[in-house]
Design a protein around this motif. Structure first.
Motif, PDB file in Angstrom:
ATOM      1  N   PRO A  91      22.202  84.556  74.423  1.00 46.56           N
ATOM      2  CA  PRO A  91      21.690  85.610  73.553  1.00 46.56           C
ATOM      3  C   PRO A  91      22.729  86.154  72.564  1.00 46.56           C
ATOM      4  CG  PRO A  91      21.916  86.406  75.805  1.00 46.56           C
ATOM      5  CD  PRO A  91      22.236  84.946  75.826  1.00 46.56           C
ATOM      6  N   SER A  92      24.006  85.910  72.853  1.00 45.35           N
ATOM      7  CA  SER A  92      25.042  86.359  71.921  1.00 45.35           C
ATOM      8  C   SER A  92      26.201  85.370  71.903  1.00 45.35           C
ATOM      9  CB  SER A  92      25.567  87.750  72.311  1.00 45.35           C
ATOM     10  OG  SER A  92      26.435  87.665  73.417  1.00 45.35           O
ATOM     11  N   ARG A  93      26.867  85.316  70.776  1.00 45.50           N
ATOM     12  CA  ARG A  93      28.037  84.459  70.616  1.00 45.50           C
ATOM     13  C   ARG A  93      29.150  84.907  71.561  1.00 45.50           C
ATOM     14  NH1 ARG A  93      32.609  84.977  67.895  1.00 45.50           N
ATOM     15  NH2 ARG A  93      31.913  86.886  66.886  1.00 45.50           N
ATOM     16  N   ILE A  94      29.288  86.208  71.729  1.00 47.92           N
ATOM     17  CA  ILE A  94      30.334  86.757  72.594  1.00 47.92           C
ATOM     18  C   ILE A  94      30.141  86.282  74.033  1.00 47.92           C
ATOM     19  CG2 ILE A  94      31.241  88.900  73.600  1.00 47.92           C
ATOM     20  CD1 ILE A  94      30.610  90.201  70.829  1.00 47.92           C
ATOM     21  N   ARG A  95      28.912  86.339  74.522  1.00 50.93           N
ATOM     22  CA  ARG A  95      28.628  85.893  75.893  1.00 50.93           C
ATOM     23  C   ARG A  95      28.916  84.395  76.039  1.00 50.93           C
ATOM     24  NH1 ARG A  95      29.338  86.842  80.801  1.00 50.93           N
ATOM     25  NH2 ARG A  95      27.692  86.206  82.202  1.00 50.93           N
ATOM     26  N   PHE A  96      28.549  83.620  75.021  1.00 47.92           N
ATOM     27  CA  PHE A  96      28.839  82.183  75.027  1.00 47.92           C
ATOM     28  C   PHE A  96      30.339  81.951  75.140  1.00 47.92           C
ATOM     29  CE2 PHE A  96      29.696  78.410  72.149  1.00 47.92           C
ATOM     30  CZ  PHE A  96      29.539  77.465  73.155  1.00 47.92           C
ATOM     31  N   TYR A  97      31.116  82.650  74.324  1.00 42.03           N
ATOM     32  CA  TYR A  97      32.577  82.497  74.374  1.00 42.03           C
ATOM     33  C   TYR A  97      33.112  82.835  75.763  1.00 42.03           C
ATOM     34  CZ  TYR A  97      33.918  81.526  69.522  1.00 42.03           C
ATOM     35  OH  TYR A  97      34.141  80.922  68.315  1.00 42.03           O
ATOM     36  N   GLN A  98      32.617  83.911  76.359  1.00 41.04           N
ATOM     37  CA  GLN A  98      33.092  84.328  77.685  1.00 41.04           C
ATOM     38  C   GLN A  98      32.825  83.254  78.741  1.00 41.04           C
ATOM     39  OE1 GLN A  98      30.806  87.933  78.070  1.00 41.04           O
ATOM     40  NE2 GLN A  98      32.515  89.237  77.446  1.00 41.04           N
ATOM     41  N   ILE A  99      31.595  82.778  78.775  1.00 38.61           N
ATOM     42  CA  ILE A  99      31.226  81.782  79.782  1.00 38.61           C
ATOM     43  C   ILE A  99      31.948  80.466  79.517  1.00 38.61           C
ATOM     44  CG2 ILE A  99      29.314  80.418  80.741  1.00 38.61           C
ATOM     45  CD1 ILE A  99      29.219  83.336  81.590  1.00 38.61           C
ATOM     46  N   PHE A 100      32.042  80.058  78.254  1.00 40.62           N
ATOM     47  CA  PHE A 100      32.703  78.802  77.909  1.00 40.62           C
ATOM     48  C   PHE A 100      34.167  78.839  78.335  1.00 40.62           C
ATOM     49  CE2 PHE A 100      34.698  75.481  75.540  1.00 40.62           C
ATOM     50  CZ  PHE A 100      33.728  74.499  75.442  1.00 40.62           C
ATOM     51  N   ARG A 101      34.854  79.925  78.004  1.00 37.34           N
ATOM     52  CA  ARG A 101      36.277  80.050  78.371  1.00 37.34           C
ATOM     53  C   ARG A 101      36.443  80.061  79.896  1.00 37.34           C
ATOM     54  NH1 ARG A 101      41.003  81.278  75.992  1.00 37.34           N
ATOM     55  NH2 ARG A 101      40.117  81.930  74.011  1.00 37.34           N
ATOM     56  N   GLU A 102      35.532  80.731  80.578  1.00 33.93           N
ATOM     57  CA  GLU A 102      35.571  80.788  82.038  1.00 33.93           C
ATOM     58  C   GLU A 102      35.447  79.383  82.636  1.00 33.93           C
ATOM     59  OE1 GLU A 102      32.211  82.289  85.002  1.00 33.93           O
ATOM     60  OE2 GLU A 102      33.092  83.946  83.864  1.00 33.93           O
ATOM     61  N   LYS A 103      34.587  78.551  82.067  1.00 36.99           N
ATOM     62  CA  LYS A 103      34.338  77.202  82.602  1.00 36.99           C
ATOM     63  C   LYS A 103      35.389  76.184  82.158  1.00 36.99           C
ATOM     64  CE  LYS A 103      30.269  78.162  84.421  1.00 36.99           C
ATOM     65  NZ  LYS A 103      30.133  78.378  85.826  1.00 36.99           N
ATOM     66  N   ASN A 104      35.917  76.330  80.940  1.00 36.24           N
ATOM     67  CA  ASN A 104      36.794  75.304  80.374  1.00 36.24           C
ATOM     68  C   ASN A 104      38.248  75.730  80.179  1.00 36.24           C
ATOM     69  OD1 ASN A 104      35.057  72.921  79.826  1.00 36.24           O
ATOM     70  ND2 ASN A 104      33.881  74.463  78.713  1.00 36.24           N
ATOM     71  N   GLY A 105      38.518  76.999  80.318  1.00 34.16           N
ATOM     72  CA  GLY A 105      39.889  77.471  80.153  1.00 34.16           C
ATOM     73  C   GLY A 105      40.341  77.611  78.711  1.00 34.16           C
ATOM     74  N   VAL A 106      39.476  77.281  77.771  1.00 36.04           N
ATOM     75  CA  VAL A 106      39.756  77.418  76.338  1.00 36.04           C
ATOM     76  C   VAL A 106      38.494  77.924  75.644  1.00 36.04           C
ATOM     77  CG1 VAL A 106      41.529  75.610  76.241  1.00 36.04           C
ATOM     78  CG2 VAL A 106      39.134  75.010  75.852  1.00 36.04           C
ATOM     79  N   SER A 107      38.664  78.445  74.437  1.00 32.24           N
ATOM     80  CA  SER A 107      37.507  78.897  73.673  1.00 32.24           C
ATOM     81  C   SER A 107      36.754  77.691  73.118  1.00 32.24           C
ATOM     82  CB  SER A 107      37.967  79.784  72.510  1.00 32.24           C
ATOM     83  OG  SER A 107      38.597  78.987  71.515  1.00 32.24           O
ATOM     84  N   PRO A 108      35.505  77.874  72.687  1.00 32.74           N
ATOM     85  CA  PRO A 108      34.777  76.762  72.065  1.00 32.74           C
ATOM     86  C   PRO A 108      35.514  76.187  70.854  1.00 32.74           C
ATOM     87  CG  PRO A 108      33.270  78.538  72.575  1.00 32.74           C
ATOM     88  CD  PRO A 108      34.656  79.057  72.843  1.00 32.74           C
ATOM     89  N   LYS A 109      36.137  77.048  70.066  1.00 37.05           N
ATOM     90  CA  LYS A 109      36.888  76.588  68.893  1.00 37.05           C
ATOM     91  C   LYS A 109      38.067  75.711  69.315  1.00 37.05           C
ATOM     92  CE  LYS A 109      39.402  78.205  64.863  1.00 37.05           C
ATOM     93  NZ  LYS A 109      39.915  79.345  64.127  1.00 37.05           N
TER      94      LYS A 109
END
Length: 128
Positions: A91-109
């Motif tokens: 629902p938000s880019r911020i939430r995506f960044y949080q979950i992505f970093r949590e799973k991958n250790g890096v930001s989507p960028k």
């Protein structure tokens, strides 16, 4: 007998919840709350039995499926990250960044840049 029948019905509802998550993970409204309402099962009970049957929480499964797809989209490099977040159901880019970093250790960028570098290295070394 009635207790056994109720347990069997609950297991069927849990299977339905898994099928729904596997097909509808990109729906931004999908959550344990909406699944419980749709399947007419107590939220806590659904969550506990789902975890018992499949080894992960419902919302964790939804997020795992979303992140898996985001990794594919990030590698293709065809969309802005905010668009990818929307496509995969966050629902938000911020939430995506949080979950992505949590799973991958890096930001989507950072992930996209790393994958671009890895592809360049593979091409250079004749691996593609």
């Amino acid at each position: 007998m009635n207790r056994k029948k109720n347990h069997e019905l609950l297991l069927e509802r849990v299977k339905e919840a898994k099928a729904i998550t596997d097909c509808s993970w990109s729906n931004p409204n999908l959550s344990i709350k909406t699944l419980a309402q749709r399947l007419r099962v107590d939220r806590e009970t659904l969550g506990a039995v789902f975890k018992e049957q499949y080894g992960e929480r419902i919302n964790a499964r939804i997020n795992r499926l979303r992140i898996k797809e985001s990794e594919i989209l990030l590698k293709k490099n065809q969309h802005k990250i905010s668009v990818i977040a929307s496509i995969i159901g966050f629902p938000s880019r911020i939430r995506f960044y949080q979950i992505f970093r949590e799973k991958n250790g890096v930001s989507p960028k950072e992930y996209r840049e790393r994958e671009k570098f890895n592809m360049f290295s593979d091409e250079k070394n004749g691996k593609i």
